[in-house]
Enzyme design. Structure first.
Site, short mmCIF file in Angstrom:
data_model
loop_
_atom_site.label_atom_id
_atom_site.label_comp_id
_atom_site.label_asym_id
_atom_site.label_seq_id
_atom_site.Cartn_x
_atom_site.Cartn_y
_atom_site.Cartn_z
N ASP A 129 18.51 84.56 89.45
CA ASP A 129 18.05 84.15 90.56
C ASP A 129 16.55 84.25 91.02
O ASP A 129 16.14 85.26 91.05
CB ASP A 129 18.93 84.59 91.60
CG ASP A 129 20.53 84.87 91.49
OD1 ASP A 129 20.81 84.32 90.33
OD2 ASP A 129 20.92 85.88 92.17
N GLU A 303 27.80 83.49 96.74
CA GLU A 303 26.61 84.22 96.59
C GLU A 303 25.36 83.81 97.02
O GLU A 303 25.41 82.40 97.40
CB GLU A 303 26.33 84.32 95.06
CG GLU A 303 27.51 84.81 94.31
CD GLU A 303 27.22 85.02 92.90
OE1 GLU A 303 27.71 86.13 92.19
OE2 GLU A 303 26.70 84.19 92.06
C1 FRU Z 1 23.87 85.31 91.52
C2 FRU Z 1 23.91 86.70 91.37
C3 FRU Z 1 23.76 87.41 92.59
C4 FRU Z 1 23.32 88.94 92.41
C5 FRU Z 1 22.62 88.82 90.99
C6 FRU Z 1 22.68 89.66 90.11
O1 FRU Z 1 23.58 84.71 90.22
O2 FRU Z 1 25.24 87.12 90.85
O3 FRU Z 1 24.87 87.21 93.68
O4 FRU Z 1 22.87 89.20 93.45
O5 FRU Z 1 23.06 87.37 90.49
O6 FRU Z 1 21.93 89.45 89.34
#
Ligand code: FRU
Length: 583
Positions: A129, A303
């Site tokens: 992300d 998320e």
């Molecule tokens: C989304 C996610 C988020 C989390 C991160 C962990 O892709 O699952 O919710 O903070 O990646 O790397």
């Protein structure tokens, strides 16, 4: 000084029982270079100086049978000192013991044929992300979920890159590293112009999820850190974590200033809903409301939220848009971004269309999309992670894994009663256009091959197309290479759809979920306008300047250097075909 240790750059490796090892050395160089094998099981590594563990334990997939890449394990802080590196969970027979190296430098030169030219990637290691994006003093800051110890997910840090034009990025290394509260998961940054938190006027304040795995289960809480040097280095707040919960999935804080109420807002993803908090000092947060029950898609956990006010085209109106990434449950499997349009009073978000699900992108590879805080001229600039959790860890790159999408400016447009997001390639993309080739208008009857797209095609270009339909039921074209690997695309005029098929695009068999056909709704009544952004291992298709967007990865063994049009019996005219180099 300890026994038998020489004062040069050599090291000793002692193998203990149960896959435990000690590498000892007098540190003369900056890095111990670790040989990595992506699919090896995780072992553990940490530094011990004078019998004390330094920093946190990292998970590392040390090479057992073959070396996929190297990562630097930084020892520069201990130059001249005697240091031990404690390594666990790797057999004595592993090849890594023979392949360890010490070096003062780490070679970050690109070694990948699939690495995009004008999309952001980390110089090495894994990325997911986009995080903490803010704009200040002419610089776009982009942080990202980052593993500097391998090219698969793990050891989450915030990596950092900067750009002045959203197209050319400088990799700045790690900005926030794991600590006693856990790994550093996704979050956001704000610029505290009024010093509401007391860290200093103009301090950059980062909010992230501390994610800790314990033998009793995983724990997620929210933490903060501040930077007094414009986001280069961060100091963690001593009162962390600032927000805790008994929920297991409790993460990805997006913080922004709500001017009418003179307070800060934090959006959090919690299980399959969003929670909205408020604060006046960035440290103490009050829960105001929840959003999400019975709304939109619920095929997986929610998320990476965002909440932004976006102008409605052709009016003076603005509406609030809540961006909600979910995984799995996307329209073509795996992860995807949905959004809701409505109103927000600083405390509660109300969705105007509770019965509809709206998708931001109609491809498989646009996830964790969020927007820049403080973008100039009131712009709302979004960026996604260009991959999908179904196969992100398996794509055929080694030195790094994952890129971001190109930046997209968001506006809203109306169709009947409904408002939809329009994602237009940010204007900076046009400024980066280089050499152009164009074809005069041609009428397509039968097959028409547009020979070489650019003479020395490096696989990084934009195709701009205007097509006039003359009664065709299908308008089909493909991008292809000398090996016949191709990405097929077509407009289905009866179904009013744009379709992309990557099942014969090159390497596809690294995951059963990779070969795919993706479909977007398209307004086919008018002249068709399409911009295709090709960058070695991805294609982003923007129809009608962003009324639909489709983002898909591909891994051709040679760049696509030709375009071929085909027609049905009635034909159509390609009024304009332009190809721009992008670099
Ligand atoms: C989304 C996610 C988020 C989390 C991160 C962990 O892709 O699952 O919710 O903070 O990646 O790397």
């Amino acid at each position: 000084m300890a026994m038998g240790i020489q004062a040069d750059s050599s090291w000793t490796v002692r193998h203990l029982v149960s896959e435990q090892h000690i590498v000892s050395l007098n540190v003369a160089e900056n890095y111990l270079l670790l040989p990595i094998q992506d699919d090896a099981p995780e072992g553990k590594i940490c530094i011990v100086v004078n019998n004390e563990q330094k920093g946190t334990v990292m998970n590392v997939r040390l090479a057992r049978e073959r070396v996929d890449s190297y990562v630097p394990f930084e020892l520069s802080a201990y130059k001249g000192q005697y240091v031990s590196v404690d390594i666990q969970g790797v057999p004595e027979s592993a090849v890594c013991w023979k392949e360890l190296k010490m070096s003062d430098s780490f070679d970050m030169a690109n070694k990948e044929c699939f690495r995009p030219v004008y999309h952001h990637t980390p110089a090495y290691g894994w990325m997911n992300d986009p995080n903490g994006m803010f704009y200040k003093d002419g610089v776009y800051h982009l942080y990202f979920q980052y593993n500097p110890y391998g090219s698969v997910w793990g050891n989450m840090h915030w990596g950092h890159s900067t750009s002045s034009d959203l197209m050319h990025w400088k990799f700045e290394g790690s900005a926030i590293v794991p600590d006693a509260w856990g790994a550093i998961f996704s979050g956001s940054c704000v610029v505290d112009h009024e010093n509401t938190a007391g860290f200093g006027k103009g301090a950059v304040v980062a909010f992230y999820t501390s994610a800790k795995s314990t033998p009793w289960g995983d724990v997620q809480s929210q933490s903060m850190a501040y930077s007094l040097d414009n986001g280069k280095t961060f100091t963690k707040y001593e009162g962390n974590p600032i927000l805790t919960s008994s929920e297991r999935d409790f993460r990805d804080p997006k913080v922004f200033w709500y001017a009418p109420g003179k307070h800060w807002v934090m959006m959090l993803a919690v299980g399959q809903h969003m929670e909205i908090y408020s604060s006046v000092n960035l440290k103490d947060w009050k829960k105001e409301s929840e959003f999400g029950a019975m709304q939109g898609a619920h095929g997986g956990v929610w998320e990476c939220p965002d909440l932004v006010e976006i102008p409605v085209e052709g009016t003076r109106q603005k509406k609030w848009v809540l961006i909600c990434n979910l995984n799995p449950g996307g329209p073509f499997g795996g992860s995807a971004a949905q959004y809701f349009v409505g109103s927000f009073d600083g405390k509660t978000f109300v969705n105007e269309s509770p019965t509809l699900t709206k998708w931001m992108d109609w491809g498989k590879d646009n996830y964790a999309t969020v927007t820049w805080n403080n973008a100039p001229d009131g712009r709302c600039v979004a960026l996604g992670w260009m991959s999908n959790w179904q196969y992100a860890n398996n794509v055929p790159t080694r030195q790094y894994r994952s890129a971001n999408t190109i930046a997209r400016d968001l506006t809203l447009y109306r169709v009947g009663e409904e408002l939809y997001l329009k994602s237009t390639p940010s204007p900076e993309v046009k400024k980066a256009r280089g050499e152009k080739v164009s074809k005069p208008s041609f009428n397509v009857a039968g097959e028409y091959e547009v020979a070489s797209l650019l003479d020395d095609n490096k696989g990084a270009y934009e195709v701009e197309l205007v097509i006039q339909n003359q009664g065709a039921s299908k308008i089909a074209f493909c991008l292809l290479n000398e090996k016949g690997e191709k990405v097929s695309m077509y407009y289905d005029l009866a179904r009013r759809q744009f379709v992309m098929d990557r099942s014969e695009s090159g390497a596809v068999d690294f995951s059963k979920d990779f070969p795919a056909v993706t479909v977007a709704p398209a307004d086919t009544d008018k002249e068709l306008t399409l911009r295709l952004f090709v960058d070695r291992s991805s294609i982003e298709a923007f129809g009608e300047d962003g009324k639909f967007v489709m983002t898909n990865l591909m891994f051709p063994s040679l760049p696509y250097n030709k375009m071929r049009f085909t027609s049905d019996e009635k034909g159509y005219t390609v009024k304009s075909l332009k190809v721009y180099r992008l670099q």
